[in-house]
Scaffold this active site. Structure first.
Site, PDB file in Angstrom:
ATOM      1  N   LYS A 268       0.851  -1.197   0.000  1.00 55.94           N
ATOM      2  CA  LYS A 268       0.000   0.000   0.000  1.00 55.94           C
ATOM      3  C   LYS A 268       0.888   1.249   0.000  1.00 55.94           C
ATOM      4  O   LYS A 268       1.940   1.267   0.649  1.00 55.94           O
ATOM      5  CB  LYS A 268      -0.890  -0.024   1.249  1.00 55.94           C
ATOM      6  CG  LYS A 268      -1.985   1.047   1.271  1.00 55.94           C
ATOM      7  CD  LYS A 268      -2.888   0.859   2.500  1.00 55.94           C
ATOM      8  CE  LYS A 268      -3.970   1.922   2.605  1.00 55.94           C
ATOM      9  NZ  LYS A 268      -4.845   1.720   3.781  1.00 55.94           N
TER      10      LYS A 268
ATOM     11  N   SER B 205      -9.798   1.843   2.928  1.00 55.80           N
ATOM     12  CA  SER B 205      -8.895   2.556   2.051  1.00 55.80           C
ATOM     13  C   SER B 205      -7.886   1.675   1.323  1.00 55.80           C
ATOM     14  O   SER B 205      -7.318   2.098   0.331  1.00 55.80           O
ATOM     15  CB  SER B 205      -8.139   3.599   2.874  1.00 55.80           C
ATOM     16  OG  SER B 205      -7.278   2.969   3.808  1.00 55.80           O
TER      17      SER B 205
ATOM     18  N   SER C  83      -9.981  -0.577   7.048  1.00 57.05           N
ATOM     19  CA  SER C  83      -9.372  -0.375   5.733  1.00 57.05           C
ATOM     20  C   SER C  83      -8.708  -1.596   5.110  1.00 57.05           C
ATOM     21  O   SER C  83      -8.377  -1.577   3.930  1.00 57.05           O
ATOM     22  CB  SER C  83      -8.357   0.770   5.792  1.00 57.05           C
ATOM     23  OG  SER C  83      -9.037   2.001   5.822  1.00 57.05           O
TER      24      SER C  83
END
Lengths: 478, 490
Positions: free
Chosen positions: B79, B154, B178
């Protein structure tokens, strides 16, 4: 109307730990800009603080030395504000649970003793430095100081005069130097004081509106700032105007202060607990260990010196007032075991040399043991006292020479050989028939002159007692 | 079977045996990225050259037995809020669109040390704020099961990359759901570890007291292996717990495992199809010998306001460092320091980030702190306590992950409150600092994946992983694959 001044102090002290509070960068003063930095102290995204345990130890030491209670469960909080010298845009500090509380420092002004309360002491990180470049008209940031550990020592509003403030700061500085947590060099910014000041008519219970003067960087400037601000507030009140609660900057060159920001424009720091650090738990054992490791503090030392060594209070005040002088005293005395002599040598000779060479006592560099050695050499008649003071100590002071070796190398030993002295004395008598005439007429003063001439011939190296004895013998023969 | 369809551990075995080369595997992943990423937009940065170079090095280290990890040679994605030395770490924001860190985050370093090959940096909601991956400055990521749907967020890029086979497994981060919600939306397995189990050093902070890095993958075994690799105490993170990394020996015997279902999570607002699927999954577990029981957890009703107060408060402070001066986006035309701050932040941050910074600054303001922040901390403590009480009775708590399956693109962007309410089943886990595992457990009528959430005791990941492993050993939801569309086809 007579006014009383009420003051409280916030003193920031940079701790002398080797590394910064939340990373392993050096805390050393100076260095090229932005060379004592890493990801952590420059607040790069993703970095996290790790507490330097030495900072906690130093804070506990300071708390115990100033009679504080130690908060055994304490936390860090974030103080949020935007400024380019603060790379994370928050300062890690302690608001809700500071490490030390409810202490006091005892001071004495003009023979009157007083206890100044310490409200709290908390740990925090220092910010960087902004440097304005007038050439390019821009401001540059040096982050070397970012993350240097600080203690903020907050007093109660217990001060009523500038003298009390200076006495407190002097005592605080002594304590911090004694317990080895800070060098307290105001000129390098490792000790900085903010003064909160208000005035009120004598007899009134409520405090007046206070102003805060920030970052005044010498004791003398603090005294002047207090006097200036006190006068300004009294003048306002006398003229029927109001004192505005604000932060002011003292300009020591101009001898006046100007407003920085008022309460209406005061920052809202949006404090909240620092989530990146875990609470600090201080055990009873830890506190006891620190308590046991505390050295003798200035007040105790002063009392002991007076009692044990029978030294005059004035001398003891001066010696115990500066950690460097204490070190010289104790190490020299350990060698010669003659406290009175050591004290005299420090008070008269060492401090004279320091003042002549404009040397801060902290920067005196000779090995204190050698002062004890020198005192022994004088006592044992190896070197003449004047030679020891004028030549040997001066050379120790400037070049840290070994006294015994230096005396030997420069042939400064006292001449105690009677025959050599006698040769000189007889030659002096022979060379001054006029004086001898006067002596015979009963003028005793001439003896001093002949003594001086003999000492001069002996290049000051002779034992005066021996010279006197020989001279008297020779004169008696006449 | 395509090479990229293998699980991470299957690939690792083949690499170890020499059947597949590390470069070959890396090339296969890069080819999939090239083929599909114009459709799904999982990656912000693809590190093609670095990955191929590293693949060759890793191959040598495997061949001479220096690297023995089951993940050695496995291509992975990270990420874009985890710092990678010299490689752009944008957090999905214009603010950091030019930011290249000078160091690598601990979790990524541990993966690299194990021999995983980093393919690139994965798309995300800006600064991890959002649950759709639409707030990224680099454009929205799309759900591989249906390109009109969001992948969740997210960590949408991390979830979609696994589903689209653009990486064998990935790292995500979870502050309020997330990792778990995008795992559910994309039909992959995701673990949000106990707070403190994985170092946060190098994870660009959103809400420090809630953020946690975790693995996402094709099945529980992969996720367990990645977790085992990245966990453990880090002297650089004071909040990381002093425990050593451990290997998980998964066991599908869950006989007697006590599973609690909080009934208040199954009332209004929960999509009936999701509800049905979660309850059916409970039956599956019951069928394997688990004891399933319903109970009430009223404290959970206060989780959303408490979460948004705490998360926004911390975010407002954490994101203050982006001031246009030291790194990142800096406004070009400004008049003085304050104007530089104002313009850089106004232009560099997106809507959602600004909204949360404003909420955070507000709740911390003088006069409001006690009413909001302090209260939220009290709620946090109550929630933690009610989980502690529940774990007196249960080994695991089973809940939905999200009220619905993947939303249509744009649906929530215009209604932030609706988006916040979508986090109802996940945020309490972060507030209590607990581990949460999401495994695929069904599909709705439109063929969109449904994921169930298993919540465990602090550092009870092994129990969670066993429960998930047991479920996956009798179900095949996790093996289903979307029909992928290349750029041309989309």
């Amino acid at each position: 109307m007579e006014f009383e001044t009420v003051m409280g102090l916030e003193v920031h002290v940079e701790l002398s730990t080797k590394t910064k509070i939340f990373c392993s960068c050096t805390t050393e003063f100076g260095g090229d800009p932005n060379t004592h930095v890493c990801e952590v102290c420059t607040g790069m995204p993703g970095t996290l603080p790790v507490l330097n345990e030495q900072v906690v130890e130093y804070a506990i030491r300071t708390g115990l030395a100033t009679n504080c209670e130690i908060t055994q469960y304490n936390k860090f909080d974030r103080k949020n504000y935007f400024y380019p010298d603060l790379p994370k845009a928050y300062q890690v500090s302690q608001l809700y649970l500071p490490i030390c509380r409810n202490g006091h420092i005892d001071i004495e002004v003009n023979g009157v003793k007083k206890s100044i309360g310490i409200h709290e002491i908390h740990m925090e990180e220092d910010a960087g430095k902004l440097i304005h470049d007038p050439w390019d008209d821009c401001t540059l940031v040096d982050y070397n100081r970012c993350g240097v550990p600080l203690l903020e020592i907050v007093s109660e509003p217990d001060f009523r005069s500038g003298e009390e403030v200076i006495a407190y700061l002097t005592k605080l500085k002594q304590i911090l130097q004694y317990i080895d947590v800070s060098d307290c060099k105001m000129e390098q910014g490792s000790m900085r004081a903010d003064v909160n000041l208000s005035v009120r008519p004598f007899g009134q219970d409520e405090y007046g509106t206070r102003t805060e003067m920030k970052n005044i960087n010498s004791f003398k400037a603090i005294a002047r700032a207090i006097e200036g601000e006190r006068a300004r507030q009294i003048e306002l009140i006398t003229e029927g105007k109001k004192v505005v609660q604000e932060t002011r900057r003292w300009d020591d060159n101009k001898g006046s202060s100007f407003a920085m920001r008022s309460k209406e424009n005061a920052q809202d720091y949006r404090y909240f607990p620092e989530p990146d650090l875990v609470p600090i738990e201080i055990s009873d054992e830890w506190i006891e260990r620190v308590r046991k490791s505390l050295p003798e503090l200035p007040t105790e030392k002063k009392e002991r010196y007076m009692k044990e060594y029978k030294l005059p209070e004035y001398d003891v005040d001066i010696i115990t007032g500066t950690k460097a002088l204490v070190k010289i005293f104790e190490e020299a005395n350990a060698v010669c075991n003659n406290p009175k002599e050591v004290s005299n040598w420090i008070m008269v000779e060492v401090l004279r040399l320091a003042s002549e060479t404009n040397t801060d006592p902290d920067d005196i560099s000779f090995d204190p043991k050698n002062l004890g050695v020198l005192i022994n050499l004088v006592k044992n008649g190896v070197v003449n006292r004047n030679t020891a003071k004028e030549e040997v100590l001066a050379k120790m002071f400037s070049d840290n020479v070994e006294p015994e070796q230096y005396i030997k190398d420069n042939n400064l030993q006292m001449v105690s050989d009677d025959s050599l002295v006698r040769d000189i004395v007889t030659s002096v008598i022979a060379a001054n028939p006029n004086s001898i005439e006067q002596y015979k007429e009963g003028n005793e003063k001439v003896v001093k002159f002949l003594m001086g001439q003999s000492m001069k011939q002996l290049k000051g190296k002779a034992n005066p007692a021996v010279v006197t004895k020989v001279l008297e013998e020779e004169l008696a023969k006449l | 079977m395509e090479l990229t369809s293998l699980s991470a551990l299957e690939l690792g075995k083949k690499i170890k045996s020499g059947e597949v080369g590390v470069v070959e595997a890396t090339k296969a992943s890069l080819e999939n990225i090239e083929k599909y990423d114009s459709t799904y937009n999982c990656y912000v940065t693809v590190c093609k050259e670095e990955a191929l170079k590293r693949a060759e090095e890793v191959q040598k280290l495997i061949s001479d037995d220096t690297l023995t990890s089951p993940l050695a040679g496995v291509p992975v994605g990270v990420k874009d809020n985890m710092c990678t030395k010299g490689i752009q770490t944008s957090c999905g924001s214009k603010m950091l669109s030019n930011f290249k860190p000078t160091y690598t985050s601990t979790a990524v370093q541990k993966l690299e040390d194990a021999g995983a090959v980093i393919l690139g940096k994965l798309n995300m909601d800006e600064f991890a704020m959002g649950s759709t991956s639409e707030t990224s400055f680099f454009g929205a990521t799309k759900n591989p099961w249906n390109i009109d749907r969001v992948p969740g967020g997210s960590s949408g890029g991390s979830a979609a990359a696994v589903a689209a086979e653009e990486a064998f497994c990935t790292l995500g981060s979870d502050t309020g759901g997330s990792i778990r919600q995008p795992a559910a939306f994309c039909g992959v397995t995701g673990l949000k570890p106990t707070y403190g189990a994985v170092s946060r050093y190098g994870l660009v902070a959103y809400a420090s007291s809630l953020d946690q890095i975790g693995p996402m993958g094709k099945n529980v075994e992969d996720v367990a292996e990645v977790f085992s690799t990245i966990m453990g105490h880090d002297p650089k993170d004071s909040t990381s717990v002093k425990q050593d990394a451990k290997k998980f020996v998964l066991d599908n015997n869950i006989k007697g495992m006590k599973i609690g279902i909080p009934t208040n999570y199954f009332r209004k607002g929960l999509d009936p199809e999701v509800k049905e699927s979660i309850l059916a999954s409970a039956k599956v577990l019951e069928g394997m010998g688990a004891v399933v029981e319903e109970f009430e957890m009223p404290a959970l009703d206060y989780a959303i306001p408490a979460y948004y107060i705490i998360a926004c408060a911390e975010a407002s402070s954490n994101l203050s460092r982006y001031d246009g001066i030291k790194y990142g986006y800096s406004a070009e035309n400004f008049d003085g320091l304050v104007d530089l701050y104002f313009k850089s932040r106004s232009e560099g941050f997106g809507e959602e980030v600004k909204r949360r910074c404003l909420i955070g600054a507000f709740v911390l303001s003088s006069g409001y702190y006690d009413a909001y922040y302090k209260k939220a901390l009290q709620v946090k403590a109550v929630i933690k306590k009610s989980f502690d009480d529940a774990f007196e009775k249960y080994d695991v708590i089973l809940t939905p992950t999200a009220p619905t399956t993947a939303l249509k693109m744009g649906e929530n962007l215009s209604d932030p409150l609706k988006m916040y309410l979508g986090d109802i089943y996940t945020v309490s886990v972060n507030l209590a600092g607990l581990p949460g595992l999401v495994v695929p457990c069904g599909f709705d009528k439109e063929g969109l994946p449904i994921g169930m959430q298993l919540i465990g005791k602090p550092f009870g990941e092994d129990t969670l992983l066993n429960a998930g492993f047991a479920f996956q050993s009798t179900t095949d939801y996790h093996t289903k694959k979307p029909v992928l569309k290349s750029g041309k086809e989309a």
